[in-house]
Design an enzyme around this catalytic site. Structure first.
Site, mmCIF file in Angstrom:
data_model
loop_
_atom_site.group_PDB
_atom_site.id
_atom_site.type_symbol
_atom_site.label_atom_id
_atom_site.label_comp_id
_atom_site.label_asym_id
_atom_site.label_seq_id
_atom_site.Cartn_x
_atom_site.Cartn_y
_atom_site.Cartn_z
ATOM 1 C CG HIS A 120 9.143 6.755 -23.904
ATOM 2 N ND1 HIS A 120 8.196 5.628 -23.446
ATOM 3 C CD2 HIS A 120 10.392 6.087 -23.992
ATOM 4 C CE1 HIS A 120 9.140 4.757 -23.171
ATOM 5 N NE2 HIS A 120 10.278 4.858 -23.676
ATOM 6 C CE LYS A 162 -3.612 15.117 -5.001
ATOM 7 N NZ LYS A 162 -3.967 13.755 -3.896
#
Ligand code: XMP
Length: 516
Positions: free
Chosen positions: A172, A372
């Site tokens: 990953h 965000k």
């Protein structure tokens, strides 16, 4: 669409818990990314003209019946593809490789050795620390493929198709536990997809100002300010676009943190000279909450009361036709349940989509493509105070769901004072920004203590601090013991009615971040 002129990378989501992380890593490299369902067709993809495609990981096995699949025509589009974990296995299987369960699951950090030169690993060392999390892997690789890297347990940790622009990594690269993962993703974007990197917050602001003006014309926009960063940035952006055609409503529900209401008013009324309607509704909310202890009922009552007051106030603003909301990208991504089952309501806020349609407004949502951290960058560029831009998220029902049991004026006072100390001390220790959310919780229990020579029987404050990127999963933050010591000491000495402080060391799941 706001992003229509930008270079774009599509992330096909196969139920990965990391899909949002992949999207953010791409954007950190100044390339716009969008998460879409794995069911998207090649034709639909072509219409959006992406520079690259990422196939995400996912919990399924490619060889089981009904495993999530994608349109195989995607491979023929000549758009570079990076398959990650499940995405690699799927791409490889579609291109003729065999995928099988491993004899030992590989989970956690391992070393991956690069054994072939490729653009994907350009400028990287031969041995890389990578994060693995898989029970299946590619075991037979057709000759059209080239192996790029291996680990002790995984012969094909990274591969490349010789003729098609397909790359796969079993590890990953999007997680921080793969320290060079950012560079691998960067290489995919710039070396393989040929991106130039035109996703910049400054140009987003410019584009967004134009879009807002176009949508609103000379109409009037109403915006509900909450004190949080999202509504604040949306407000600042819309104000910059349309000036005094914006009216804001700030409802002080009495459930805010120490001086929060005052700070919001000061920022927007005094510094930004925005038309701000402050509604003091503390008593209305407290009356409704009287005697109430059930968390979901508290949430519903607060949500309902908020809407009622907002409706009353919005009606008074003549000519208002638009409603601004600080909706963010994670709220609008179509969520794909990891295991295919129906999603359950854990807490009702997860299913609430803002103010109801019956209000009859057209929505203005200038942040709906942003994460965000991007919203914070915009807030900084727009000149909002650092304090506000970096404030930890705060739930709509406010302190009411951090007071376990009944909410009263006296209990609000205790919690507010304790919370103020927690925040002051983590700021002083320089760890405020590295914690995603930190707060105090007031428990509905009293315990015995001794103060001076007197026996006391008083409240307990719990401290909750978490690290997380998406708030869906979270680990408890390790606040240094000496800082915890100072916090505990100060709360017990300075907050009347508290004689014990405890520290919450639970992860999410199985716990949640808030206590109610
Ligand atoms: P949980 O407790 O579900 O919280 O792990 C995840 C994030 O959501 C926030 N939260 C809320 N936000 N209304 C909101 O606007 C709510 O009712 C609510 N409940 C939790 C929580 O603060 C955390 O950031």
């Amino acid at each position: 669409m706001i992003e229509e002129n930008n270079e774009k990378v599509l992330i096909l989501d196969f139920g990965s818990q990391y899909a949002q992380l992949i999207a953010r890593r791409v954007r950190e490299n100044n390339v716009f990314s969008e998460i879409v369902s794995h069911k998207i067709t090649a034709e639909q993809i072509q219409k959006t003209n992406p520079k690259g495609i990422v196939l995400s990981g996912g919990p399924a096995s490619v060889y089981v019946k009904n495993a999530p699949w994608c349109d195989e025509e995607i491979i023929k589009l000549r758009i570079p593809i990076l398959g990650i974990c499940y995405g690699m296995q799927l791409g490889c299987q579609m291109l003729g490789a065999a995928v099988k369960p491993t004899s030992t699951r590989e989970y956690g950090r391992t070393v991956c050795t690069v054994n072939n030169e490729s653009k994907l690993f350009k400028s990287l060392a031969r041995d890389l620390a990578v994060w693995m999390s898989h029970g299946d892997q590619v075991v037979e690789l057709p000759t059209e493929f080239e192996s790029l890297a291996f680990t002790r347990n995984c012969p094909y940790a990274a591969v490349k198709h010789k003729k098609k622009a397909f790359y796969g990594v079993q590890f990953h690269p999007e997680v921080t536990h793969t320290p060079q993962g950012g560079q691998i993703i960067r290489n995919f974007l710039y070396e393989i997809c040929g991106c130039k990197g035109d996703w910049k917050m400054h140009s987003y602001i410019e584009k967004s100002l134009g879009d807002i003006r176009k949508q609103v014309g000379d109409g009037r926009v109403v915006c509900g300010l909450s004190g949080g960063v999202d509504s604040a940035v949306a407000t600042a952006l819309i104000h910059k676009a349309i000036g005094n055609h914006l009216s804001c409503i700030f409802i002080d529900n009495g459930l805010l943190r120490n001086y929060e209401a005052e700070e919001v008013i000061k920022t927007f009324k005094d510094n930004f000279t925005i038309d701000l309607h402050v509604i003091n509704a503390q008593n209305r909310f407290l009356d409704k909450l009287k005697g109430m202890t059930d968390p979901e009922r508290k949430r519903k009552v607060i949500g309902h009361e908020f809407i009622e007051i907002f409706k009353e106030e919005a009606k008074k603003i003549s000519g208002a036709r638009f409603l601004a909301q600080g909706t963010l990208y994670p709220d609008v991504i179509e969520s794909i349940p990891a295991h295919g089952g129906p999603t359950v309501t854990i807490k009702s806020h997860h299913n609430v989509g803002g103010l109801p349609a019956e209000l009859g407004f057209e929505l203005v949502e200038p942040l709906r493509f942003l994460f965000k951290d991007e919203v914070r960058k915009i807030g900084e560029e727009l000149g909002l105070p650092e304090e506000l831009v970096w404030r930890h998220p705060f739930p709509g029902p406010g302190l009411a769901i951090r007071i376990i049991g009944e909410v009263t004026t006296q209990r609000l006072e205790i919690l507010r004072n304790a919370d103020k100390i927690v925040i002051e001390e983590i700021r002083k220790a320089g760890i405020y920004r590295s914690i995603a959310q930190c707060f105090a919780v007031l428990l509905p229990l009293s315990t015995v203590g001794v103060m001076g020579d007197e026996r006391s029987y008083e409240n307990i404050i719990a401290i909750r601090a978490v690290e997380t990127t998406d708030f869906m999963t979270a680990d408890w933050y390790r606040i240094p013991h000496d800082v915890l010591g100072i916090i505990s000491n100060r709360i017990i000495n300075e907050v009347k009615g508290v004689n014990r402080v405890v520290y919450d060391i639970s992860t999410k799941p199985p716990s949640t971040i808030e206590w109610e």
